[in-house]
Design a protein around this motif. Sequence first.
Motif, PDB file in Angstrom:
ATOM      1  N   UNK A 144       0.838  -1.195   0.000  1.00  0.00           N
ATOM      2  CA  UNK A 144       0.000   0.000   0.000  1.00  0.00           C
ATOM      3  C   UNK A 144       0.874   1.247   0.000  1.00  0.00           C
ATOM      4  N   UNK A 145       0.238   2.392  -0.053  1.00  0.00           N
ATOM      5  CA  UNK A 145       0.933   3.661   0.141  1.00  0.00           C
ATOM      6  C   UNK A 145       1.330   3.798   1.614  1.00  0.00           C
ATOM      7  N   UNK A 146       2.274   4.695   1.937  1.00  0.00           N
ATOM      8  CA  UNK A 146       2.633   4.924   3.343  1.00  0.00           C
ATOM      9  C   UNK A 146       1.458   5.469   4.150  1.00  0.00           C
ATOM     10  N   UNK A 147       1.556   5.290   5.479  1.00  0.00           N
ATOM     11  CA  UNK A 147       0.623   5.877   6.454  1.00  0.00           C
ATOM     12  C   UNK A 147      -0.792   5.332   6.367  1.00  0.00           C
ATOM     13  N   UNK A 148      -0.969   4.177   5.765  1.00  0.00           N
ATOM     14  CA  UNK A 148      -2.283   3.538   5.766  1.00  0.00           C
ATOM     15  C   UNK A 148      -2.599   3.001   7.158  1.00  0.00           C
ATOM     16  N   UNK A 149      -1.603   2.406   7.804  1.00  0.00           N
ATOM     17  CA  UNK A 149      -1.722   1.901   9.169  1.00  0.00           C
ATOM     18  C   UNK A 149      -1.086   2.940  10.087  1.00  0.00           C
ATOM     19  N   UNK A 150      -1.906   3.843  10.631  1.00  0.00           N
ATOM     20  CA  UNK A 150      -1.400   4.954  11.419  1.00  0.00           C
ATOM     21  C   UNK A 150      -0.839   4.485  12.765  1.00  0.00           C
ATOM     22  N   UNK A 151       0.175   5.197  13.241  1.00  0.00           N
ATOM     23  CA  UNK A 151       0.775   4.877  14.539  1.00  0.00           C
ATOM     24  C   UNK A 151      -0.162   5.263  15.669  1.00  0.00           C
ATOM     25  N   UNK A 152      -0.036   4.534  16.780  1.00  0.00           N
ATOM     26  CA  UNK A 152      -0.796   4.803  18.005  1.00  0.00           C
ATOM     27  C   UNK A 152      -2.310   4.732  17.794  1.00  0.00           C
ATOM     28  N   UNK A 153      -2.741   4.000  16.802  1.00  0.00           N
ATOM     29  CA  UNK A 153      -4.167   3.855  16.529  1.00  0.00           C
ATOM     30  C   UNK A 153      -4.493   2.375  16.414  1.00  0.00           C
ATOM     31  N   UNK A 154      -5.552   1.950  17.089  1.00  0.00           N
ATOM     32  CA  UNK A 154      -5.921   0.542  17.048  1.00  0.00           C
ATOM     33  C   UNK A 154      -6.765   0.255  15.809  1.00  0.00           C
ATOM     34  N   UNK A 155      -6.474  -0.884  15.190  1.00  0.00           N
ATOM     35  CA  UNK A 155      -7.236  -1.341  14.039  1.00  0.00           C
ATOM     36  C   UNK A 155      -7.729  -2.761  14.285  1.00  0.00           C
ATOM     37  N   UNK A 156      -8.884  -3.046  13.699  1.00  0.00           N
ATOM     38  CA  UNK A 156      -9.340  -4.422  13.571  1.00  0.00           C
ATOM     39  C   UNK A 156      -8.978  -4.843  12.158  1.00  0.00           C
ATOM     40  N   UNK A 157      -8.035  -5.768  12.031  1.00  0.00           N
ATOM     41  CA  UNK A 157      -7.503  -6.186  10.732  1.00  0.00           C
ATOM     42  C   UNK A 157      -8.166  -7.503  10.336  1.00  0.00           C
TER      43      UNK A 157
END
Length: 200
Positions: A144-157
């Motif tokens: 992907x492009x950079x910054x798709x998975x932001x730091x200090x942020x929770x994701x459900x992957x």
Amino acid sequence: MIKRCNIKRTGLISLTLFLALSAYAAPMASETFNYFDETALVGGTANGGTGWSGGWDAVSGGGLEVYNNLIYQTAVAGSTRVLSTPFTLNDGNDYYFSFFARTDASGKFQFNLKQTSPEYVRWAFKRNADGSITLQCGAVTNNSAPDVFEAEKEYFVISKFETNGGIAYVKLIDPENPGAYSNEPVSWDLIAAGNSGVTI
């Protein structure tokens, strides 16, 4: 045949793993990392969760460490665990792999699903230091492009793996604005088609 789950990590991440045969099936395997021994993910002593054959063991860097239900690592390391019920790569089923994750700014982590023998990686998900994500299916990778998975942020992957055709999909869902993630995503953030033609 897929038999082994590997995790490699530097930095801080919160993880809960879930493997299912379909979107509504009972889980094949799950793991909450609810361990009090920070060195638990080595030596087979961490044997919680369901659907596993034995506990976690180290594969590199002395293995991963756990702190307050988080995998915490300041140097490159990896741990692995074997599924109690391996699945074949040509059975025509769809498999789903999901987890909650949060990492620091430069944190990198990687999940691998590996076949029995030889231990080739057949599916992998990576969060890279620039915030981009990488999805691997067979020998094919997509970034992907950079910054798709932001730091200090929770994701459900959520990732879907189609054995009929060898296609992997991944979606990052923001739990604060989830939408209808009780259903399969209408669109995916990344797709990798990696059917090698090998019957395993």
